[in-house]
Scaffold this motif. Structure first.
Motif, PDB file in Angstrom:
ATOM      1  N   SER A  52      -7.482  -0.031   3.943  1.00 33.28           N
ATOM      2  CA  SER A  52      -7.997   0.887   3.079  1.00 33.28           C
ATOM      3  C   SER A  52      -8.599   0.006   1.904  1.00 33.28           C
ATOM      4  O   SER A  52      -8.340   0.538   0.891  1.00 33.28           O
ATOM      5  N   ILE A  70       0.831  -1.075  -0.012  1.00 33.15           N
ATOM      6  CA  ILE A  70      -0.048   0.090  -0.109  1.00 33.15           C
ATOM      7  C   ILE A  70       0.827   1.337   0.127  1.00 33.15           C
ATOM      8  O   ILE A  70       1.501   1.600   0.983  1.00 33.15           O
ATOM      9  N   MET A  71       1.087   1.923  -1.020  1.00 32.91           N
ATOM     10  CA  MET A  71       2.132   2.867  -1.404  1.00 32.91           C
ATOM     11  C   MET A  71       1.415   4.149  -0.845  1.00 32.91           C
ATOM     12  O   MET A  71       0.617   4.972  -1.768  1.00 32.91           O
ATOM     13  N   ASP A  72       1.591   4.486   0.312  1.00 34.70           N
ATOM     14  CA  ASP A  72       1.119   5.553   1.073  1.00 34.70           C
ATOM     15  C   ASP A  72       1.979   6.812   1.419  1.00 34.70           C
ATOM     16  O   ASP A  72       3.091   6.479   1.774  1.00 34.70           O
ATOM     17  N   ARG A 108     -11.100  11.962  -4.717  1.00 38.97           N
ATOM     18  CA  ARG A 108     -10.174  13.148  -4.472  1.00 38.97           C
ATOM     19  C   ARG A 108     -10.440  14.283  -5.358  1.00 38.97           C
ATOM     20  O   ARG A 108     -11.244  14.081  -6.432  1.00 38.97           O
ATOM     21  N   ASN A 159     -10.500   6.385  -4.303  1.00 36.01           N
ATOM     22  CA  ASN A 159      -9.525   7.624  -4.671  1.00 36.01           C
ATOM     23  C   ASN A 159     -10.292   8.573  -5.587  1.00 36.01           C
ATOM     24  O   ASN A 159      -9.724   9.731  -6.083  1.00 36.01           O
ATOM     25  N   TYR A 203      -0.523  -1.241  -4.797  1.00 41.89           N
ATOM     26  CA  TYR A 203      -1.894  -0.464  -4.662  1.00 41.89           C
ATOM     27  C   TYR A 203      -1.589   0.912  -5.388  1.00 41.89           C
ATOM     28  O   TYR A 203      -1.137   1.749  -4.466  1.00 41.89           O
ATOM     29  N   ALA A 204      -2.113   1.159  -6.370  1.00 43.41           N
ATOM     30  CA  ALA A 204      -1.877   2.470  -7.011  1.00 43.41           C
ATOM     31  C   ALA A 204      -2.983   3.584  -6.936  1.00 43.41           C
ATOM     32  O   ALA A 204      -2.617   4.653  -7.080  1.00 43.41           O
ATOM     33  N   PHE A 205      -3.934   2.943  -7.152  1.00 41.98           N
ATOM     34  CA  PHE A 205      -5.309   3.983  -7.093  1.00 41.98           C
ATOM     35  C   PHE A 205      -6.702   3.031  -6.650  1.00 41.98           C
ATOM     36  O   PHE A 205      -6.913   1.950  -7.380  1.00 41.98           O
ATOM     37  N   SER A 206      -7.369   3.179  -5.493  1.00 37.68           N
ATOM     38  CA  SER A 206      -8.386   2.755  -4.848  1.00 37.68           C
ATOM     39  C   SER A 206      -9.790   3.193  -5.826  1.00 37.68           C
ATOM     40  O   SER A 206      -9.703   4.495  -6.201  1.00 37.68           O
ATOM     41  N   ARG A 230       2.572  -1.538   4.428  1.00 39.64           N
ATOM     42  CA  ARG A 230       2.110  -0.211   4.145  1.00 39.64           C
ATOM     43  C   ARG A 230       2.950   0.906   4.716  1.00 39.64           C
ATOM     44  O   ARG A 230       3.317   1.030   5.971  1.00 39.64           O
ATOM     45  N   ARG A 250      -4.083   0.241   8.654  1.00 38.02           N
ATOM     46  CA  ARG A 250      -5.455  -0.116   7.857  1.00 38.02           C
ATOM     47  C   ARG A 250      -4.922  -0.697   6.482  1.00 38.02           C
ATOM     48  O   ARG A 250      -4.157  -0.261   5.935  1.00 38.02           O
TER      49      ARG A 250
HETATM   50  C1  IPE Z   1      -4.708   3.889   0.167  1.00 37.88           C
HETATM   51  O1  IPE Z   1      -4.229   5.007   0.317  1.00 37.88           O
HETATM   52  C2  IPE Z   1      -4.760   3.564  -1.358  1.00 37.88           C
HETATM   53  C3  IPE Z   1      -3.566   3.526  -2.045  1.00 37.88           C
HETATM   54  C4  IPE Z   1      -2.448   3.568  -2.025  1.00 37.88           C
HETATM   55  C5  IPE Z   1      -3.903   3.605  -3.555  1.00 37.88           C
HETATM   56  P1  IPE Z   1      -5.278   6.215   0.892  1.00 37.88           P
HETATM   57  O2  IPE Z   1      -4.370   7.384   1.195  1.00 37.88           O
HETATM   58  O3  IPE Z   1      -6.343   6.425  -0.229  1.00 37.88           O
HETATM   59  O4  IPE Z   1      -6.063   5.474   2.124  1.00 37.88           O
HETATM   60  P2  IPE Z   1      -6.787   6.264   3.324  1.00 37.88           P
HETATM   61  O5  IPE Z   1      -7.688   7.089   2.666  1.00 37.88           O
HETATM   62  O6  IPE Z   1      -5.760   6.909   4.373  1.00 37.88           O
HETATM   63  O7  IPE Z   1      -7.674   5.046   3.990  1.00 37.88           O
END
Ligand code: IPE
Ligand code: IPE
Ligand code: MG
Length: 247
Positions: A199, A25-27, A78, A75, A69-72, A191, A197
């Motif tokens: 997500s 989960i690339m955050d 946004r 997302n 995980y590039a785009f949920s 993550r 989490r």
């Molecule tokens: C999760 O990150 C989705 C991706 C990495 C693509 P988000 O930043 O969207 O997740 P939340 O909103 O903090 O849960």
């Protein structure tokens, strides 16, 4: 980049405890940019600079599948400028990385929905998947417009549409109707950026995954951070509900 080092089998044999599938989960791209007084999109751009090295590290350590995980599905909520920036960025990354990935025998897979994406991006993804379909090296699974709940709803719809009797519905049948049924469940989910989490990421497949989080923002997650995650994974004892092995 060499994703198929000649020593790969030796490394693998020496390291049987490596996770087979790592999902990330690339955050933290936005926070990375914010801390530098830059626009969020610069953070997303910076987040595309490290993935070749991270992939190489995982593959050298015996990992066969990496899911990013590039785009949920969430997302989309946004601001429109950020959404279109992310869509354009993936199109650009595919254009600039395809040759190198293909030369390195990487097989690209997609999980998620293509039908909501702009035609050029959907075509680029289809093209990347088709072009690398015969490759036998690392499998790089890109979750774009992906949601775990949407994936399960889709699986249930397919099962119902096939006229399946209730007693024929099994865990295996649900797994077989996910986006990439032949990809094993992730052993390790990483993550970045400190959140703890999922997500909506791989919620079915994550049932027994080991979870690792780090405060490091995704653009700063490098080969060294990847090694750190693997070292932590090695210390875990996976029991799957049974009792620990003796000895
Ligand atoms: C999760 O990150 C989705 C991706 C990495 C693509 P988000 O930043 O969207 O997740 P939340 O909103 O903090 O849960
Ligand atoms: C992750 O970075 C990338 C995507 C979700 C597309 P974020 O954009 O979520 O970065 P933060 O969480 O706002 O720092
Ligand atoms: Mg985020």
């Amino acid at each position: 980049m060499t994703l198929q080092a000649p020593s790969q089998n030796a490394v693998r044999a020496a390291d049987p405890a490596a996770p087979r599938h790592v999902a990330i989960i690339m955050d933290g791209n936005g926070r990375w940019a914010n801390e530098r007084g830059m626009p969020r999109l610069s953070g997303h751009k910076a987040g595309t600079g490290n993935f070749h090295r991270v992939l190489r590290t995982f593959h050298e350590r015996g990992v066969d599948f990496v899911t990013l995980y590039a785009f949920s599905t969430e997302n989309w909520s946004r601001p429109p400028a950020e959404v279109s920036g992310l869509l354009s960025l993936l199109t650009a990354v595919i254009a600039s990385s395809m040759d190198e990935l293909h030369e390195n025998n990487v097989r690209i897979r997609h999980l998620g929905e293509l039908r909501h994406l702009p035609d050029d991006l959907a075509e680029a993804i289809r093209g990347a998947v088709a072009r690398t379909g015969g490759n036998s090296g690392l499998e790089l699974c890109v979750a774009f417009d992906y949601g775990g709940r949407a994936e399960i709803v889709r699986a249930v719809r397919r099962i119902v549409a096939a006229g399946t009797a209730p007693e024929q519905v099994t865990e295996e049948l649900i797994s077989a109707n996910l986006y990439l049924p032949d990809v094993p469940d992730p052993d390790l989910i990483i993550r970045t950026a400190g959140e703890q989490r999922l997500s909506n990421f791989l919620i079915w497949q994550a049932a027994y995954s080991e979870y690792y989080h780090t405060p490091v923002y995704w653009p700063d997650f490098d080969a060294e951070e990847a090694e750190r995650a693997l070292a932590e994974y090695k210390r875990r004892r996976r029991r799957f509900g049974a009792l620990p092995e003796e000895g």
